[in-house]
Scaffold this active site. Structure first.
Site, short mmCIF file in Angstrom:
data_model
loop_
_atom_site.label_atom_id
_atom_site.label_comp_id
_atom_site.label_asym_id
_atom_site.label_seq_id
_atom_site.Cartn_x
_atom_site.Cartn_y
_atom_site.Cartn_z
N ASP A 42 -52.50 5.98 -9.10
CA ASP A 42 -53.92 5.66 -9.06
C ASP A 42 -54.15 4.48 -10.02
O ASP A 42 -53.37 4.28 -10.96
CB ASP A 42 -54.72 6.89 -9.52
CG ASP A 42 -56.20 6.58 -9.69
OD1 ASP A 42 -56.80 6.04 -8.76
OD2 ASP A 42 -56.71 6.85 -10.79
N CYS A 82 -40.21 36.92 -6.03
CA CYS A 82 -39.16 35.94 -5.78
C CYS A 82 -39.27 35.45 -4.34
O CYS A 82 -40.00 36.03 -3.53
CB CYS A 82 -37.78 36.53 -6.04
SG CYS A 82 -37.33 37.86 -4.90
N CYS A 121 -38.63 37.94 -1.70
CA CYS A 121 -39.76 38.81 -1.40
C CYS A 121 -40.58 38.23 -0.25
O CYS A 121 -41.03 38.95 0.65
CB CYS A 121 -40.65 38.99 -2.63
SG CYS A 121 -39.84 39.75 -4.04
N ASP A 135 -58.23 12.27 -7.06
CA ASP A 135 -56.77 12.26 -6.87
C ASP A 135 -56.23 13.66 -6.56
O ASP A 135 -55.04 13.79 -6.26
CB ASP A 135 -56.07 11.74 -8.13
CG ASP A 135 -56.51 10.33 -8.50
OD1 ASP A 135 -56.61 9.49 -7.60
OD2 ASP A 135 -56.75 10.08 -9.70
N ASP A 166 -55.59 10.70 -12.37
CA ASP A 166 -56.35 11.28 -13.48
C ASP A 166 -57.68 11.86 -13.07
O ASP A 166 -58.36 12.48 -13.88
CB ASP A 166 -56.59 10.21 -14.55
CG ASP A 166 -57.67 9.22 -14.13
OD1 ASP A 166 -57.62 8.75 -12.97
OD2 ASP A 166 -58.56 8.93 -14.94
#
Length: 751
Positions: A440, A30, A33, A643, A639
């Site tokens: 993009d 978490c 932590c 990118d 895609d």
């Protein structure tokens, strides 16, 4: 890529020489932590500064190596229940293996906890009066609480040794005391009977709490399990060996051994191993990982090639200019790592408030015990014990712990129903705040594959001419030829065989059929062959070029037979999706490695005014950073491999479902249909999910705000009412049910 952590020499804040190293951290579950690990590192003698990132499970430490060793750092972290990976040949791989082992162990513990909890709930709620019911529940709950839930008690103890608390502390206290109290009531029921009190047991409550918390941790671990796969796949793009030429003799060596200046041979279909300049031969190279453009680029003498790009059908030699960590691919890998590491840690609201909530509840329970001991009268001890246990039971973090993960689970499921795959909670938590979307071009706004948009015959079309055109393009190695072949494939009924086929680099191809020479290529080829172009054909070609289409001429020895336009078509849904985003006040930008003319034509078609052309992968990431510096919450949609840096840098990242695996791994959301219309839906889903989370947390806190004082006995002096621990357990269960029910409302939401 060298997997060892980088070491930076510098002067520390105290003026002493220091080094800065990055280490993978194990066992963090978490955000609290991460705070604990950071605090321990900062307070270790010899350490000048440190930071821990929960998102990528790594810590950086700036320390004086003469004053503190790496082993000392590891021991300091181990003291509170965590671990650092030091001196490993591949620390990321060691971390990945350790996390996978932890995930498998957690999955088994959650499964067994669920199996044992089911009969506990049935007995505790329905058959509580059956013979030996308490003893059976004791036997079933003990392995759940102290076996399968052992980690909560171990972590709570390690935190307590250093004066710290987290949610594990409250889980351990509430379930441990509920179990021990129930065990006492099972073994010595007469203690309460003599005082006129019925001895209730809460074995099922303790077991169910452990089960629910384990389930929440399992879901979180599953969401984080693929965080390193993108880096692995990027590294997989690197060639393992390379073929060099020395004294006209070819030899194969590992890519790590390549030196600047060596001559390298690249054959058809091979990956280019390092950056360099072509010195002999020519070919087309797929550079989509850098530029994002689908059309391979022609490479001939004096042109640059880049590591990780893929050679097509030709062969060439090039001179190595950048090797190892200096290549463009290595820089992409490094920047993706840095971008992922620079993200703010996932700060679940429950974890942020745990540092206050846990000690407050413990304090209230102790105060309740003391007050009842002082003013409880004849049965002071019994009432003090009952009320303090009731406080801990009713304050159990079950509803609080379920508030976020149940809403996230339903939200993720709702996204899947709408072809939106969501990988982590952070994306859902941030999506509703997005006010800038970066798109993009190729493969995102457009289809990502060249296609014939127009075929204009200059004389009556004949099946024979179409067959000749098909045969020419079918033998061509040019990347655009495939688009023409795909276009004609269904219309050519009879194939023809060409004579004297010839490929003319940079211009086109020629071939003979029945004694007539045919050619297909660009305008330079026609001018070179002395073929005239009529004014209407010239005007049509110029018009297509203004619309950012590539023009190809098909001709015989005398005249132009057909004019072909090839382009990357814009998806049907792109314009509507962009207009929807703009109507919601979201700024939309387009980035592309393509030329300004093509970029401008696409932007105009979809209604965009802000775009950037000829941008490199690092430029995209910098553009996202600049927007973030302006205070914008940025969503990046792409895609391709090119990118990946920008996707990692963005606050919310979305990949197109038909894009590269690396883009989908880096992105935290994937649009399965590659339909931009899913972007507004994803942002709306985020808004609704966050609203449900806030409602859940509100009711969870109101429940505690009202329930804890009543459990402590605040109504007793007024009305004589004292909350029974059994009712406290039922109230706790009811609060959990209300949270889950509220989350399930997301299923019917309209996006």
């Amino acid at each position: 890529m060298n997997a060892q952590p980088t070491v930076t020499e510098r002067t520390g804040r105290t003026g002493t020489p220091s080094v800065r190293k990055t280490y993978p951290v194990l066992e963090m579950t978490c955000a609290a932590c991460a705070v604990s690990v950071e605090s321990m590192l900062k307070h270790t003698p010899g350490v000048s500064d440190a930071g821990v990132n929960y998102a990528n499970q790594q810590a950086w430490v700036e320390f004086n190596p003469k004053a503190v060793t790496q082993q000392d750092l590891q021991n300091a972290v181990r003291a509170i229940g965590y671990d650092l990976i030091i001196d490993a040949e591949d620390p990321q791989e060691v971390q990945a293996e350790a996390r996978q082992r932890h995930y498998e162990s957690l999955k088994k513990r959650t499964l067994w906890a669920g199996i044992l909890s089911v009969p506990l709930v049935v007995i505790g709620m329905v058959f509580m009066d059956m013979p030996f019911a308490n003893e059976i529940m004791l036997a079933l709950s003990a392995p759940v609480v102290f076996g399968l839930g052992r980690s909560f008690f171990v972590n709570a103890w390690k935190q307590a040794r250093h004066g710290k608390t987290n949610m594990d502390t409250l889980v351990a206290l509430s379930t441990g005391i509920a179990f021990l109290f129930s065990t006492f009531n099972t073994v010595y029921p007469d203690f309460w009977h003599q005082r006129g009190i019925h001895p209730h047991v809460y074995f099922e409550s303790a077991a169910v709490v452990i089960t629910f918390i384990l389930l929440g941790k399992l879901l979180e671990e599953r969401a984080k399990s693929n965080t390193s796969s993108a880096i692995k796949k990027l590294m997989g793009l690197q060639a393992k060996t390379v073929r060099i030429v020395e004294n006209d003799v070819e030899s194969e060596i590992p890519v790590a051994s390549v030196r600047v200046g060596q001559v390298i041979v690249v054959r058809p279909g091979e990956k280019i191993p390092v950056d360099g300049v072509v010195i002999a031969g020519s070919s087309f190279v797929d550079e989509s990982m850098i530029s994002g453009e689908a059309v391979p680029v022609e490479k001939k003498a004096d042109q640059k090639v880049f590591a990780g790009t893929i050679n097509q059908k030709g062969s060439f030699r090039f001179r190595a200019e950048k090797v190892g960590a200096d290549t463009v691919l290595a820089q992409i890998i490094r920047m993706v790592q840095e971008a992922q590491g620079s993200k703010a840690p996932v700060q679940q609201l429950v974890d942020r408030i745990a540092g206050i909530f846990v000690p407050v509840v413990i304090g209230i329970a102790l105060l309740t015990f003391i007050v009842w001991m002082l003013f409880g009268g004849e049965n002071a001890f019994a009432q003090a014990l009952l009320t303090s246990v009731t406080v801990l039971v009713i304050a159990c973090p079950c509803a609080l712990g379920l508030a976020t993960p149940t809403a996230i689970m339903v939200g993720v499921g709702k996204g899947a129903d709408n072809q939106i795959l969501i990988k982590d909670a952070e994306s859902l938590e941030l999506g509703y705040r997005v006010n800038a979307v970066v798109l993009d071009k190729t493969g995102t706004i457009t289809a990502g594959k060249p296609a014939v948009t127009d075929l204009d015959w200059q004389q009556p079309e004949s099946t024979q001419l179409a067959a000749i055109l098909y045969a020419l393009e079918n033998q061509s190695e040019h990347p655009l030829a495939e688009a023409v072949v795909d276009y004609l494939k269904g219309s050519v009924e009879k194939s023809v065989t060409l004579d004297h086929f010839q490929s003319l680099t940079g211009r086109g191809v020629t071939g003979r059929y029945e004694g007539i020479r045919y050619l297909i290529g660009n305008r330079h080829l026609l001018d070179e062959q002395g073929i005239s172009v009529s004014l209407p054909v010239m005007q049509r070609a110029e018009q297509w070029q203004k619309e950012a289409r590539t023009v190809v001429y098909f001709a015989d020895e005398k005249t132009v037979l057909a004019l072909i336009a090839i382009a990357d078509p814009i998806k049907e849904t792109s314009k509507a999706a962009i207009q929807t985003l703009k109507s919601r006040g979201i700024e939309v930008y387009m980035l592309t490695g393509d030329n300004p003319q093509t970029a401008g034509a696409v932007a105009q078609t979809v209604g965009l005014t802000d775009f950037r052309a000829e941008v490199m992968p690092s430029d995209k990431a910098e553009f996202v950073k600049d927007l973030q510096k302006q205070g914008k919450v940025v969503a990046m949609v792409g895609d391709g491999i090119n990118d990946s840096q920008a996707l990692a840098q963005a606050d919310v990242s979305m990949a197109m479902g038909k894009g590269s695996d690396i883009a989908m791994d880096v992105a935290r959301m994937t649009l399965i249909t590659s339909d931009l219309g899913r972007i507004p839906k994803a942002l709306e889903l985020s808004r609704r999910t966050v609203r449900v989370i806030r409602q859940n947390l509100f009711w969870a806190f109101i429940y505690n705000l009202i329930g804890i004082p009543i459990a402590a006995g605040i109504l007793y002096p007024i009305s004589g009412f004292l909350l029974n621990p059994m009712l406290a357990g039922a109230a706790m269960a009811l609060s959990s049910v209300s949270v889950v029910s509220n989350s399930l409302r997301l299923r019917t939401a309209r996006l």
